[in-house]
Design an enzyme around this catalytic site. Structure first.
Site, PDB file in Angstrom:
ATOM      1  N   ASP A  50       0.849  -1.197   0.000  1.00  0.00           N
ATOM      2  CA  ASP A  50       0.000   0.000   0.000  1.00  0.00           C
ATOM      3  C   ASP A  50       0.890   1.254   0.000  1.00  0.00           C
ATOM      4  O   ASP A  50       1.894   1.314   0.728  1.00  0.00           O
ATOM      5  CB  ASP A  50      -0.864  -0.047   1.279  1.00  0.00           C
ATOM      6  CG  ASP A  50      -1.959   0.997   1.307  1.00  0.00           C
ATOM      7  OD1 ASP A  50      -2.466   1.369   0.232  1.00  0.00           O
ATOM      8  OD2 ASP A  50      -2.318   1.429   2.422  1.00  0.00           O
ATOM      9  N   HIS A  51       0.533   2.241  -0.794  1.00  0.00           N
ATOM     10  CA  HIS A  51       1.247   3.533  -0.832  1.00  0.00           C
ATOM     11  C   HIS A  51       2.762   3.395  -0.925  1.00  0.00           C
ATOM     12  O   HIS A  51       3.504   3.962  -0.108  1.00  0.00           O
ATOM     13  CB  HIS A  51       0.891   4.397   0.392  1.00  0.00           C
ATOM     14  CG  HIS A  51      -0.526   4.870   0.391  1.00  0.00           C
ATOM     15  ND1 HIS A  51      -0.983   5.865  -0.433  1.00  0.00           N
ATOM     16  CD2 HIS A  51      -1.604   4.448   1.108  1.00  0.00           C
ATOM     17  CE1 HIS A  51      -2.278   6.054  -0.230  1.00  0.00           C
ATOM     18  NE2 HIS A  51      -2.678   5.200   0.695  1.00  0.00           N
ATOM     19  N   ASP A  99       2.730   5.135  -5.270  1.00  0.00           N
ATOM     20  CA  ASP A  99       2.034   6.376  -4.949  1.00  0.00           C
ATOM     21  C   ASP A  99       2.978   7.552  -5.163  1.00  0.00           C
ATOM     22  O   ASP A  99       3.733   7.940  -4.275  1.00  0.00           O
ATOM     23  CB  ASP A  99       1.533   6.334  -3.501  1.00  0.00           C
ATOM     24  CG  ASP A  99       0.841   7.641  -3.107  1.00  0.00           C
ATOM     25  OD1 ASP A  99       0.742   8.546  -3.964  1.00  0.00           O
ATOM     26  OD2 ASP A  99       0.408   7.761  -1.945  1.00  0.00           O
ATOM     27  N   GLU A 150      -2.069   6.321  -8.145  1.00  0.00           N
ATOM     28  CA  GLU A 150      -3.004   7.316  -7.586  1.00  0.00           C
ATOM     29  C   GLU A 150      -2.908   8.629  -8.351  1.00  0.00           C
ATOM     30  O   GLU A 150      -1.810   9.108  -8.630  1.00  0.00           O
ATOM     31  CB  GLU A 150      -2.672   7.533  -6.101  1.00  0.00           C
ATOM     32  CG  GLU A 150      -3.514   8.603  -5.417  1.00  0.00           C
ATOM     33  CD  GLU A 150      -3.249   8.667  -3.901  1.00  0.00           C
ATOM     34  OE1 GLU A 150      -3.047   7.610  -3.274  1.00  0.00           O
ATOM     35  OE2 GLU A 150      -3.246   9.786  -3.365  1.00  0.00           O
TER      36      GLU A 150
HETATM   37  P1  13P Z   1      -8.597   4.667   6.505  1.00  0.00           P
HETATM   38  O1  13P Z   1      -7.656   5.522   7.288  1.00  0.00           O
HETATM   39  O2  13P Z   1      -9.889   5.362   6.251  1.00  0.00           O
HETATM   40  O3  13P Z   1      -8.811   3.322   7.114  1.00  0.00           O
HETATM   41  O4  13P Z   1      -7.922   4.430   5.055  1.00  0.00           O
HETATM   42  C1  13P Z   1      -6.942   3.449   4.884  1.00  0.00           C
HETATM   43  C2  13P Z   1      -6.275   3.531   3.555  1.00  0.00           C
HETATM   44  O5  13P Z   1      -6.723   4.172   2.629  1.00  0.00           O
HETATM   45  C3  13P Z   1      -5.027   2.768   3.403  1.00  0.00           C
HETATM   46  O6  13P Z   1      -4.446   2.949   2.151  1.00  0.00           O
HETATM   47  O1  G3H Z   2      -2.731   4.750   3.922  1.00  0.00           O
HETATM   48  C1  G3H Z   2      -2.527   4.836   5.104  1.00  0.00           C
HETATM   49  C2  G3H Z   2      -2.632   3.677   5.998  1.00  0.00           C
HETATM   50  O2  G3H Z   2      -3.547   3.968   7.017  1.00  0.00           O
HETATM   51  C3  G3H Z   2      -1.278   3.248   6.505  1.00  0.00           C
HETATM   52  O3  G3H Z   2      -0.866   3.905   7.651  1.00  0.00           O
HETATM   53  O4  G3H Z   2       1.578   4.272   7.183  1.00  0.00           O
HETATM   54  O5  G3H Z   2       0.687   4.335   9.529  1.00  0.00           O
HETATM   55  O6  G3H Z   2       0.836   2.176   8.301  1.00  0.00           O
HETATM   56  P1  G3H Z   2       0.654   3.678   8.199  1.00  0.00           P
HETATM   57 ZN    ZN Z   3      -4.547   4.906   1.410  1.00  0.00          ZN
END
Ligand code: 13P
Ligand code: G3H
Ligand code: ZN
Length: 314
Positions: free
Chosen positions: A80-81, A102, A132
């Site tokens: 993720d990201h 991202d 994104e």
């Molecule tokens: P929330 O903070 O709304 O759970 O979003 C999580 C998210 O988008 C992780 O990529």
């Molecule tokens: O996209 C954001 C998520 O909530 C991840 O959060 O970077 O603290 O793990 P984090």
């Molecule tokens: Zn996110």
């Protein structure tokens, strides 16, 4: 079984539901999410942020996800990201079946350039790429409501980006933000914008920042000492509407954090004689599982695993 997200997202797109994507950082979350998916017969995406990788180590996260997802239920392991290209590259080599690049904080051309680069690496290994366009703010971005409007995805730009970047799915900004403080005023999403994006982009669309921040869990967490101000999440009705308009993957992190914190704080406060971490973590794990199941029903993914083969084919 850890599989590619592409057939899952296509199936979701065709049948009008969304695949739930949960952020996981540690064993309890992975177990809670996988148990929820088994019980709901839902395909599921386990996703780790760069922060999760720093916390637990990529090797451990991959091993835990692979072991927890062994068996026929289709599951995806997603980064993720991903902002650090070296880390994204590592994920491509270590067992992830999907990565997000991202580069949305960069100007358009740099976002395209980085996304094309990752797509090129990923294609060679059959790994899917989410990108994104527009920016999904987070609490850490400290944006004002006026700034937030400027972050929203421009439909024409989204179409150009989808075409030029070669990504497989696209995260769009339609009014959500990360974390537990999403809205100062109006809580509704810009669904008209989503409709305009959908008209121009045929890729599966992704909704970040979709946590609802359930009031009963906020109250429970607050009763046992959590103090993080006025929390406000995305409305269930808006998430449902967004899925109808073409969102095929919905990201949830905050709601699991809140569930875990509420359960843990209650356990600590109510059972001063417990010092076994298994006992202390169990209430939080049960609450996370309940939240994950609720999301699967909300997103319409419950029961859909049985329409997909283990390798995700529909
Ligand atoms: P929330 O903070 O709304 O759970 O979003 C999580 C998210 O988008 C992780 O990529
Ligand atoms: O996209 C954001 C998520 O909530 C991840 O959060 O970077 O603290 O793990 P984090
Ligand atoms: Zn996110």
């Amino acid at each position: 079984m850890i599989t590619s997200p592409l057939p899952l997202l296509r199936h979701a797109q065709t049948h009008g539901y969304a695949v739930p994507a949960f952020n996981v950082n540690h064993l309890e979350t992975i177990l809670a999410v996988m148990e929820a998916a088994q019980e709901e017969r839902s395909p599921v995406i386990l996703q780790t942020s760069e922060g999760a990788v720093r916390y637990a180590g990529m090797g451990i996260l991959v091993a835990m996800a692979q072991a927890a997802a062994a068996g026929p239920l289709p599951a995806v392991l997603h980064l993720d990201h991903g902002k650090d290209l070296a880390l994204v590259r590592q994920a491509l080599q270590r067992g992830y079946t999907s990565v997000m690049i991202d580069a949305s904080g960069h100007p358009f051309h740099e976002n395209v350039r980085q996304t094309r680069q990752v797509t090129q690496w990923a294609r060679a290994q059959g790994i899917a790429v989410e990108a994104e366009i527009g920016r999904i703010a987070g609490t850490e971005d400290a944006v004002t409501t006026k700034d937030a409007a400027a972050f929203l995805t421009d439909p024409e730009e989204a179409a150009r980006f989808a075409h030029e970047s070669g990504c497989d799915s696209l995260a769009v900004s339609i009014g959500t933000s990360h974390g537990a403080h999403k809205f100062a005023g109006d809580r509704h999403l810009d669904l008209e914008r989503l409709e305009q994006i959908r008209k121009r982009v045929s890729l599966p669309l992704v909704l970040h920042g979709a946590s609802g921040v359930r009031e009963d869990l906020v109250r429970l967490a607050q009763r046992f000492g959590t103090d993080v101000g006025d929390m406000r999440g995305t409305l269930d009705e808006d998430v449902r509407a967004a899925i109808k308009l073409g969102i095929c993957k919905v990201n949830i992190d905050t709601d699991l954090r809140l569930a875990f914190t509420a359960g843990l704080r209650e356990a600590v406060a109510e059972h001063p004689n417990w010092f076994n971490p298994r006992k202390l973590f169990e209430p939080g794990r049960i609450l996370m599982k309940e939240v994950a199941k609720q999301k699967m029903r909300l997103f319409g993914s419950s029961g859909k695993a049985d329409e997909l083969a283990p390798d995700g084919a529909g």
